[in-house]
Design a protein around this motif. Structure first.
Motif, short mmCIF file in Angstrom:
data_model
loop_
_atom_site.label_atom_id
_atom_site.label_comp_id
_atom_site.label_asym_id
_atom_site.label_seq_id
_atom_site.Cartn_x
_atom_site.Cartn_y
_atom_site.Cartn_z
N PHE A 46 -10.05 -5.10 -16.39
CA PHE A 46 -9.02 -5.50 -17.35
C PHE A 46 -9.30 -6.87 -17.97
CE2 PHE A 46 -5.54 -2.68 -15.17
CZ PHE A 46 -6.15 -1.54 -15.69
N ASP A 47 -9.88 -7.78 -17.16
CA ASP A 47 -10.21 -9.12 -17.67
C ASP A 47 -11.14 -9.06 -18.89
OD1 ASP A 47 -8.74 -10.37 -15.75
OD2 ASP A 47 -10.44 -10.89 -14.45
N GLN A 48 -11.89 -7.98 -18.97
CA GLN A 48 -12.91 -7.91 -20.04
C GLN A 48 -12.49 -7.08 -21.25
OE1 GLN A 48 -16.92 -7.05 -18.25
NE2 GLN A 48 -15.69 -6.99 -16.37
N ALA A 75 0.78 -6.47 -27.08
CA ALA A 75 -0.36 -7.08 -26.41
C ALA A 75 -1.33 -7.75 -27.38
CB ALA A 75 -1.10 -6.02 -25.58
N GLY A 76 -1.26 -7.36 -28.66
CA GLY A 76 -2.23 -7.88 -29.63
C GLY A 76 -3.63 -7.35 -29.39
N ILE A 77 -3.71 -6.17 -28.76
CA ILE A 77 -5.03 -5.58 -28.48
C ILE A 77 -5.25 -4.41 -29.44
CG2 ILE A 77 -6.39 -4.33 -26.73
CD1 ILE A 77 -4.79 -5.87 -24.60
N PRO A 78 -6.37 -4.42 -30.17
CA PRO A 78 -6.63 -3.31 -31.09
C PRO A 78 -6.79 -2.00 -30.33
CG PRO A 78 -8.31 -5.05 -31.32
CD PRO A 78 -7.44 -5.43 -30.16
N CYS A 79 -6.25 -0.93 -30.90
CA CYS A 79 -6.32 0.37 -30.23
C CYS A 79 -6.64 1.45 -31.24
CB CYS A 79 -4.98 0.65 -29.56
SG CYS A 79 -4.87 2.29 -28.83
N ASP A 80 -7.61 2.28 -30.91
CA ASP A 80 -7.92 3.46 -31.72
C ASP A 80 -7.57 4.68 -30.90
OD1 ASP A 80 -9.22 2.18 -34.00
OD2 ASP A 80 -10.71 1.57 -32.50
N ILE A 81 -7.16 5.72 -31.59
CA ILE A 81 -6.82 6.96 -30.89
C ILE A 81 -7.27 8.15 -31.72
CG2 ILE A 81 -4.43 6.50 -31.64
CD1 ILE A 81 -3.83 8.61 -29.20
N GLU A 82 -7.76 9.16 -31.02
CA GLU A 82 -8.26 10.34 -31.72
C GLU A 82 -8.10 11.56 -30.83
OE1 GLU A 82 -12.23 9.64 -33.12
OE2 GLU A 82 -12.27 11.48 -34.29
N VAL A 83 -7.95 12.73 -31.45
CA VAL A 83 -7.92 13.95 -30.64
C VAL A 83 -9.34 14.24 -30.14
CG1 VAL A 83 -5.86 15.02 -31.65
CG2 VAL A 83 -8.09 15.42 -32.70
N LEU A 176 -2.67 -5.13 -19.50
CA LEU A 176 -3.70 -5.61 -20.44
C LEU A 176 -3.15 -6.75 -21.28
CD1 LEU A 176 -5.23 -2.21 -21.67
CD2 LEU A 176 -6.23 -3.82 -20.02
N GLY A 177 -1.89 -6.62 -21.68
CA GLY A 177 -1.27 -7.60 -22.58
C GLY A 177 -1.18 -8.98 -21.96
#
Ligand code: F6R
Length: 365
Positions: A46-48, A75-83, A176-177
């Motif tokens: 998670f640190d990375q 969290a300000g963490i970029p997230c991508d999601i896909e089927v 993560l946040g």
């Protein structure tokens, strides 16, 4: 065993307060998420984490879509999601520090498993699965495993697996946040809201008789439109999926702001419009979208915060929900949508637990 329920789906809908409690049990303290519950090697990984890639199918994909809103907002963490079926057959670019997350009730969905195996050949930081079946293929093959604790889900239409996935994804977003923009104060607020979730679920599930009454307006319909904005857009997608898969009524979902870019042309008095309307900063925008629908003769069915200002009248049926913390809205507003599709399917006389053409676990492509 269905107990006194008529169908497994109905039993599983009503189990949600309890199994959400089980998903939280031992995973949160009074003000904090206990991050060791993600596994002993989780903290180092998670640190990375700089970015998250989520892969799933169907209902599990919808929970991932909600998580994207949470990861980027809180969290300000970029997230991508896909089927998974798309992801596995294209060339993907992996950014450094990306955590690969699969979401699956069964842990055996062929496309999701293939995506995980492919991801292992790529440059991901590590893999994590949010899964409901211990010892399933996804659980065995992922670096980190977080179990949803929904208990066995028998109905083909996923209900309690979805809401426990959302709870689990919230815990992931928080751990993560913390390493990014999520403050200890904000974490405490989110965790306090989670403590209140089981009893809020109970309260909302008790609206079942009102939802049953509403469902009568749908049984003769052939099409329907589900609308939401923000994290309620994936909730609308999930509501539409539930209705189509068990009642066989064509259901489409749109982010409410997209209406005027095409779907408004479908709206007439034969097209019921379902909207999820919590009292949040998107409410006024949603209301003006819904006025456009009404001006075209569409009948509105609104699941609304009791203070959102919706009134029952000839062309609007409202079910009022208690006010809930914004972080819980996607979980809470899912419940009456599940009940709606259940009752419509029962009225139509379909095989609720075993809809035509579908299998509980899709282990072939
Ligand atoms: C819909 C439904 C399916 C599953 C999908 C993924 O109600 O149940 O869309 O969500 O087949 O299955 P899992 O979560 O087992 O990977």
């Amino acid at each position: 065993d269905k107990g006194h329920y008529r169908h497994f789906m109905q039993k599983e809908i009503f189990e949600q307060a309890r199994v959400i409690g089980n998903t939280l049990q031992g995973r949160i303290g009074q003000h904090k998420v206990l991050e060791q519950v993600f596994g002993t090697s989780a903290a180092d990984i998670f640190d990375q984490v700089q970015r998250v890639q989520i892969i799933a199918c169907g209902t599990s994909y919808h929970s991932g879509l909600v998580c994207k809103y949470w990861l980027e907002d809180w969290a300000g963490i970029p997230c991508d999601i896909e089927v998974a079926s798309e992801y596995r057959y294209r060339k993907v670019v992996v950014s450094p520090g990306t955590l690969f997350v699969t979401i699956s009730q069964s842990g055996e969905t062929a496309d999701t498993l293939a995506a995980l195996r492919l991801a292992k050949e790529l440059n991901y930081l590590a893999s994590l699965t949010i899964c409901n079946v211990p010892n399933s293929s996804l659980a065995r093959e992922s670096d980190l495993v977080f179990m949803t604790q929904a208990g066995p889900e028998i109905g083909v239409a996923s209900t309690k697996a979805f809401t426990t996935q959302l709870v689990s994804l919230q815990l992931l977003t928080i751990v993560l946040g913390r390493r990014h923009q999520l403050s200890a104060e904000r974490e405490a607020e989110l965790v306090e809201a989670l403590h209140s979730l089981p009893s809020l679920c109970e309260e909302v599930l008790s609206l079942d008789p009102e939802v049953l009454e509403m469902s009568e307006h749908f049984s003769e319909k052939h099409h329907s439109l589900f609308l939401g904005r923000g994290p309620q857009y994936p909730v609308a997608m999930e509501g539409a999926l539930k209705l189509k898969e068990i009642s066989y009524i064509h259901a489409e979902s749109y982010p409410a702001g997209e209406l005027k870019h095409g779907p408004l042309a479908l709206v007439d008095s034969d097209m019921p419009i379902v909207a999820v309307a919590p009292n949040n900063d998107l409410l006024e925008k949603l209301k003006s979208n819904l006025e456009e629908v009404q001006a075209r003769g569409g009948m509105l069915f609104v699941f609304a915060d009791k203070d959102a200002g919706f009134k029952n009248n000839g062309s609007t049926k409202v079910i009022n929900l208690p006010h809930v913390p914004a972080s819980l809205e996607p979980i809470i507003y899912t419940l009456p949508l599940q009940q709606l599709s259940y009752h419509v399917a029962v009225l139509k006389g379909t095989d609720v637990d075993q809809p035509r053409n579908l299998a509980k676990s899709v282990t072939v492509e």
